[in-house]
Design a protein around this motif. Structure first.
Motif, PDB file in Angstrom:
ATOM      1  N   VAL A   1       0.861  -1.187   0.000  1.00 21.14           N
ATOM      2  CA  VAL A   1       0.000   0.000   0.000  1.00 21.14           C
ATOM      3  C   VAL A   1       0.895   1.234   0.000  1.00 21.14           C
ATOM      4  O   VAL A   1       2.072   1.158   0.348  1.00 21.14           O
ATOM      5  N   ARG A   2       0.332   2.334  -0.388  1.00 22.17           N
ATOM      6  CA  ARG A   2       1.047   3.615  -0.372  1.00 22.17           C
ATOM      7  C   ARG A   2       0.487   4.473   0.764  1.00 22.17           C
ATOM      8  O   ARG A   2      -0.721   4.473   0.993  1.00 22.17           O
ATOM      9  N   PRO A   3       1.357   5.201   1.428  1.00 19.47           N
ATOM     10  CA  PRO A   3       0.872   6.082   2.492  1.00 19.47           C
ATOM     11  C   PRO A   3       0.068   7.237   1.912  1.00 19.47           C
ATOM     12  O   PRO A   3       0.334   7.690   0.794  1.00 19.47           O
ATOM     13  N   GLY A   4      -0.901   7.702   2.673  1.00 18.67           N
ATOM     14  CA  GLY A   4      -1.670   8.872   2.282  1.00 18.67           C
ATOM     15  C   GLY A   4      -0.876  10.144   2.523  1.00 18.67           C
ATOM     16  O   GLY A   4       0.225  10.122   3.087  1.00 18.67           O
ATOM     17  N   LEU A   5      -1.448  11.256   2.118  1.00 14.47           N
ATOM     18  CA  LEU A   5      -0.770  12.540   2.237  1.00 14.47           C
ATOM     19  C   LEU A   5      -0.400  12.870   3.682  1.00 14.47           C
ATOM     20  O   LEU A   5       0.721  13.309   3.953  1.00 14.47           O
ATOM     21  N   ASP A   6      -1.318  12.639   4.616  1.00 13.59           N
ATOM     22  CA  ASP A   6      -1.019  12.919   6.028  1.00 13.59           C
ATOM     23  C   ASP A   6       0.159  12.079   6.514  1.00 13.59           C
ATOM     24  O   ASP A   6       1.030  12.574   7.241  1.00 13.59           O
ATOM     25  N   ALA A   7       0.175  10.816   6.115  1.00 13.67           N
ATOM     26  CA  ALA A   7       1.265   9.925   6.527  1.00 13.67           C
ATOM     27  C   ALA A   7       2.584  10.367   5.898  1.00 13.67           C
ATOM     28  O   ALA A   7       3.628  10.348   6.561  1.00 13.67           O
TER      29      ALA A   7
ATOM     30  N   ILE B   1       5.950  11.264   7.785  1.00 11.30           N
ATOM     31  CA  ILE B   1       7.217  10.598   7.472  1.00 11.30           C
ATOM     32  C   ILE B   1       8.304  11.632   7.210  1.00 11.30           C
ATOM     33  O   ILE B   1       9.427  11.515   7.709  1.00 11.30           O
ATOM     34  N   GLN B   2       7.987  12.651   6.427  1.00 14.90           N
ATOM     35  CA  GLN B   2       8.965  13.706   6.156  1.00 14.90           C
ATOM     36  C   GLN B   2       9.395  14.391   7.437  1.00 14.90           C
ATOM     37  O   GLN B   2      10.572  14.682   7.637  1.00 14.90           O
ATOM     38  N   ARG B   3       8.445  14.635   8.335  1.00 18.06           N
ATOM     39  CA  ARG B   3       8.758  15.287   9.612  1.00 18.06           C
ATOM     40  C   ARG B   3       9.636  14.383  10.476  1.00 18.06           C
ATOM     41  O   ARG B   3      10.660  14.819  11.000  1.00 18.06           O
ATOM     42  N   VAL B   4       9.244  13.118  10.594  1.00 11.89           N
ATOM     43  CA  VAL B   4       9.962  12.170  11.458  1.00 11.89           C
ATOM     44  C   VAL B   4      11.376  11.913  10.942  1.00 11.89           C
ATOM     45  O   VAL B   4      12.305  11.756  11.735  1.00 11.89           O
ATOM     46  N   THR B   5      11.545  11.875   9.627  1.00  9.14           N
ATOM     47  CA  THR B   5      12.869  11.598   9.044  1.00  9.14           C
ATOM     48  C   THR B   5      13.650  12.872   8.749  1.00  9.14           C
ATOM     49  O   THR B   5      14.702  12.806   8.125  1.00  9.14           O
ATOM     50  N   ASP B   6      13.143  13.995   9.192  1.00  4.44           N
ATOM     51  CA  ASP B   6      13.790  15.294   8.971  1.00  4.44           C
ATOM     52  C   ASP B   6      14.058  15.527   7.479  1.00  4.44           C
ATOM     53  O   ASP B   6      15.104  16.023   7.092  1.00  4.44           O
ATOM     54  N   GLY B   7      13.101  15.099   6.656  1.00  6.56           N
ATOM     55  CA  GLY B   7      13.191  15.329   5.221  1.00  6.56           C
ATOM     56  C   GLY B   7      14.009  14.320   4.438  1.00  6.56           C
ATOM     57  O   GLY B   7      14.140  14.442   3.221  1.00  6.56           O
ATOM     58  N   ALA B   8      14.570  13.315   5.103  1.00  4.67           N
ATOM     59  CA  ALA B   8      15.373  12.317   4.389  1.00  4.67           C
ATOM     60  C   ALA B   8      14.508  11.431   3.497  1.00  4.67           C
ATOM     61  O   ALA B   8      14.957  10.949   2.463  1.00  4.67           O
ATOM     62  N   VAL B   9      13.262  11.199   3.888  1.00  2.29           N
ATOM     63  CA  VAL B   9      12.309  10.427   3.088  1.00  2.29           C
ATOM     64  C   VAL B   9      11.172  11.375   2.736  1.00  2.29           C
ATOM     65  O   VAL B   9      10.587  11.993   3.610  1.00  2.29           O
ATOM     66  N   THR B  10      10.880  11.488   1.445  1.00  2.00           N
ATOM     67  CA  THR B  10       9.880  12.449   0.981  1.00  2.00           C
ATOM     68  C   THR B  10       8.833  11.758   0.117  1.00  2.00           C
ATOM     69  O   THR B  10       8.969  10.576  -0.225  1.00  2.00           O
ATOM     70  N   ALA B  11       7.840  12.512  -0.290  1.00  2.00           N
ATOM     71  CA  ALA B  11       6.808  11.989  -1.191  1.00  2.00           C
ATOM     72  C   ALA B  11       7.432  11.486  -2.482  1.00  2.00           C
ATOM     73  O   ALA B  11       6.983  10.495  -3.052  1.00  2.00           O
ATOM     74  N   ALA B  12       8.471  12.142  -2.949  1.00  2.00           N
ATOM     75  CA  ALA B  12       9.140  11.722  -4.188  1.00  2.00           C
ATOM     76  C   ALA B  12       9.671  10.300  -4.086  1.00  2.00           C
ATOM     77  O   ALA B  12       9.676   9.562  -5.071  1.00  2.00           O
ATOM     78  N   ASP B  13      10.106   9.892  -2.897  1.00  2.00           N
ATOM     79  CA  ASP B  13      10.613   8.526  -2.714  1.00  2.00           C
ATOM     80  C   ASP B  13       9.511   7.505  -2.942  1.00  2.00           C
ATOM     81  O   ASP B  13       9.742   6.458  -3.537  1.00  2.00           O
TER      82      ASP B  13
END
Length: 85
Positions: A54-60, A64-76
């Motif tokens: 499954v793919r995470p929704g926008l809120d998730a 994720i971006q917040r928790v990973t300090d931007g290391a993992v983004t929607a582009a990933d």
């Protein structure tokens, strides 16, 4: 301290490469359940994202971006979807 400098260096290096959620989690020694708690979902949900079931929704994705300090983004996640197609 030396470990702090190494962590800062490692973090800088990681940000120069595409990073998926599993790679980030493993690099930082974070369990599925712990990552889920940080994001606000279960560890099972994190696992499903990591294996592409499954793919995470926008809120998730925002969490994720917040928790990973931007290391993992929607582009990933979009890159993963494009590779699977």
């Amino acid at each position: 301290s030396r470990s702090f400098l190494l962590d800062a260096y490692t973090t800088r290096q990681v940000r120069t490469l595409p990073m998926d959620l599993r790679a980030y989690r493993k690099l930082h020694g974070i369990s599925l359940n712990e990552m889920g708690q940080r994001i606000g979902v279960t560890g099972v949900t994190v696992h499903r994202w990591e294996v592409g079931k499954v793919r995470p929704g926008l809120d998730a994705i925002e969490a994720i971006q917040r928790v990973t300090d931007g290391a993992v983004t929607a582009a990933d996640f979009m890159r993963d979807a494009a590779e699977a197609a």
